[in-house]
Scaffold this active site. Structure first.
Site, PDB file in Angstrom:
ATOM      1  N   SER A 198     -12.767  -4.927 -29.980  1.00 34.30           N
ATOM      2  CA  SER A 198     -13.793  -4.263 -29.109  1.00 34.30           C
ATOM      3  C   SER A 198     -14.446  -5.336 -28.271  1.00 34.30           C
ATOM      4  CB  SER A 198     -14.560  -3.596 -29.728  1.00 34.30           C
ATOM      5  OG  SER A 198     -15.665  -2.947 -28.995  1.00 34.30           O
TER       6      SER A 198
ATOM      7  N   TRP B 178     -11.900  -6.559 -25.769  1.00 33.56           N
ATOM      8  CA  TRP B 178     -11.497  -5.716 -24.629  1.00 33.56           C
ATOM      9  C   TRP B 178     -12.596  -5.846 -23.555  1.00 33.56           C
ATOM     10  CZ3 TRP B 178     -14.993  -1.856 -22.494  1.00 33.56           C
ATOM     11  CH2 TRP B 178     -14.345  -1.120 -21.453  1.00 33.56           C
ATOM     12  N   HIS B 179     -13.766  -6.387 -23.662  1.00 31.89           N
ATOM     13  CA  HIS B 179     -14.760  -6.641 -22.626  1.00 31.89           C
ATOM     14  C   HIS B 179     -14.571  -7.638 -21.552  1.00 31.89           C
ATOM     15  CE1 HIS B 179     -17.191  -3.644 -25.221  1.00 31.89           C
ATOM     16  NE2 HIS B 179     -17.846  -3.349 -24.074  1.00 31.89           N
ATOM     17  N   GLY B 180     -13.891  -8.668 -22.267  1.00 32.17           N
ATOM     18  CA  GLY B 180     -13.581  -9.586 -21.173  1.00 32.17           C
ATOM     19  C   GLY B 180     -12.806 -10.835 -21.663  1.00 32.17           C
TER      20      GLY B 180
ATOM     21  N   PHE C  79     -15.047  -5.133 -16.192  1.00 28.27           N
ATOM     22  CA  PHE C  79     -14.143  -4.881 -17.344  1.00 28.27           C
ATOM     23  C   PHE C  79     -13.254  -4.168 -17.148  1.00 28.27           C
ATOM     24  CE2 PHE C  79     -18.726  -5.417 -19.120  1.00 28.27           C
ATOM     25  CZ  PHE C  79     -18.544  -6.707 -19.336  1.00 28.27           C
TER      26      PHE C  79
END
Length: 478
Positions: free
Chosen positions: A322, A325-327, A478
């Protein structure tokens, strides 16, 4: 095109008017208008990347139909893997290629070997993390026989590109949103008014709260070595309000705009800063992403079943993935790992489902115990946001270490007094509406209409008079 822009202020009423003018014609014409409007909305940023949305749409539409035609397990698995490879491959290339190359080079440099990297000047397409997950869930649900594939390409294209939630969510499941494109929508004035209220509240959260906080957050984080511990702590708290106001504000606007067109999107934020533990926080923060990872990663891994080692492994996988996924930065991975560490004691002690109701459900104010738990959860979350906001892990650690000294007791940087007032007003309204879908959903509805409209005009005036310097939505990156 962004929601808090003049372009969108002109775009929305034009599309809204055309959409309802043709409601008595063919339903496909309405859906086609949504596709065209969505492609214009996205292409306003960079028309070249429309090809990626169209490609993802064609691939998953075709795979969905093929999955329905065959019962051969091997062929079905091959089709599913194709969908996963295409969607994750596109996301991985545009978002993570340079990250992996640079870390590969750094790992060899650690052992004294110098490699000349072949990095690329890659532009990250806005919203690719959102629409790839949306189309991927479609094929996974068909593979699991939870959903029948559609043969209506226009409806599917509208589902993938639906402009209110295209670039920053909520990440809608086909089981919820896609069937709404098959059903005739009739104009509902009450539903539209509710949509306008949610849009207004979302704009207030974004423009008045988030953008005003951003001015100080940028100043403090960009020059953190020069400030006292108290100012750094204030900066971390302001970022907590900024990211919540920014992202939940976007979700409110997206859901409200969708309601104008007769669609119902699921709630994406459920007042997470009123959570009493980290497990509750993650049930209330970015719900569409949290449930996506839960259903398609965590549960297939075994979830909270099995041995203690498996439970720990699964928790770390879900939170680190997770975070990633953001960066493409180690800061997000550390942010995810810290949240896993917060969550693990609750899971191992079987306390992760204790707080499933609304805080102070039957009273105006929380109890002392609830207040204490909310405060601790907010502080823990705020500290992890430092990693989310920082440019590197080293600067985040340095930022946190500079908080923990005697200067934490000094007077912090002075803010404009109106910002304190707005944040307090924001907290009070959110607390008052914590049982609803959004803060002002039922606020003043039982009052005479002049008072209702006075309140709406007040919010509108605050947006126009006190809107901070225009900022892109944080989750666009993102």
């Amino acid at each position: 095109m962004i929601f808090n822009s003049l372009d969108f202020a002109l775009f929305l009423p034009i599309v809204f008017t055309l959409y309802w003018l043709i409601q008595n014609y063919n339903l496909k014409l309405q859906n086609l208008l949504i596709v065209v409007a969505s492609y214009i909305f996205y292409g306003w940023w960079d028309w070249r990347f429309l090809s990626l949305i169209l490609f993802s749409t064609l691939v998953d539409y075709s795979i969905g139909i093929y999955l329905n035609k065959t019962s051969d397990k091997t062929k079905r698995k091959m089709m599913l893997y194709t969908s996963v490879l295409v969607n994750i491959g596109l996301l991985g290339f545009f978002k993570y290629y340079n990250f992996f190359v640079s870390n590969f080079v750094d790992s060899f440099a650690f052992f004294g070997a110098k490699i000349k990297p072949n990095t690329l000047n890659i532009i990250l397409p806005v919203g690719i993390s959102f629409y790839t997950f949306q189309t991927l869930s479609y094929t996974i649900d068909i593979y699991k026989n939870k959903l029948a594939p559609t043969k209506d390409f226009i409806s599917f294209a509208a589902f993938v590109s639906f402009f209110p939630q295209l670039v920053a969510g909520p990440i809608e499941r086909a089981t919820n949103l896609l069937p709404q494109f098959y059903t005739k929508r009739n104009f509902d004035a009450k539903k539209s008014m509710d949509g306008f209220r949610q849009i207004l509240w979302g704009l207030f959260k974004k423009v008045v709260i988030a953008d005003n906080c951003a001015r100080y957050v940028n100043l403090i984080f960009d020059n953190y070595e020069a400030y006292s511990g108290s100012t750094l702590f204030l900066g971390a708290m302001l970022f907590a309000f900024q990211i919540y106001g920014d992202f939940s504000g976007y979700s409110d606007i997206a859901i409200g705009v969708s309601r104008l067109f007769g669609f119902n999107l699921k709630q994406n934020f459920a007042f997470p800063y009123f959570s009493r533990d980290i497990a509750e926080f993650w049930r209330r923060w970015h719900i569409s992403l949290s449930t996506w990872f839960r259903d398609y990663v965590y549960i297939p891994l075994g979830g909270s079943r099995g041995s203690r080692c498996n439970k720990i492994r699964n928790v770390f996988i879900i939170f680190i993935v997770s975070g990633f996924w953001h960066g493409a930065n180690w800061t997000f991975i550390v942010w995810g790992a810290l949240n896993a560490l917060y969550f693990l004691p609750l899971l191992l002690l079987n306390r992760n489902r204790v707080n499933t109701n609304v805080v102070a459900e039957h009273s105006i104010l929380p109890s002392f115990t609830e207040s204490f738990k909310m405060l601790i959860t907010f502080l823990l979350t705020t500290l992890t946001w430092v990693f989310f906001r920082s440019d590197s892990v080293a600067s985040a650690i340095d930022y946190l270490s500079n908080i923990c000294n005697a200067s934490i007791f000094s007077k912090p940087l002075a803010l404009e007094s109106y910002l304190y007032i707005f944040i307090l007003l924001f907290i009070l309204i959110e607390w008052r509406g914590r049982r609803e879908q959004y803060g002002i959903e039922k606020l003043w509805l039982n009052k005479p209409w002049p008072l209702q409209w006075a309140f709406y005009y007040m919010l509108a005036m605050l947006i126009f008079l006190y809107g901070g310097e225009a900022q892109e939505f944080i989750y666009f990156q993102f």
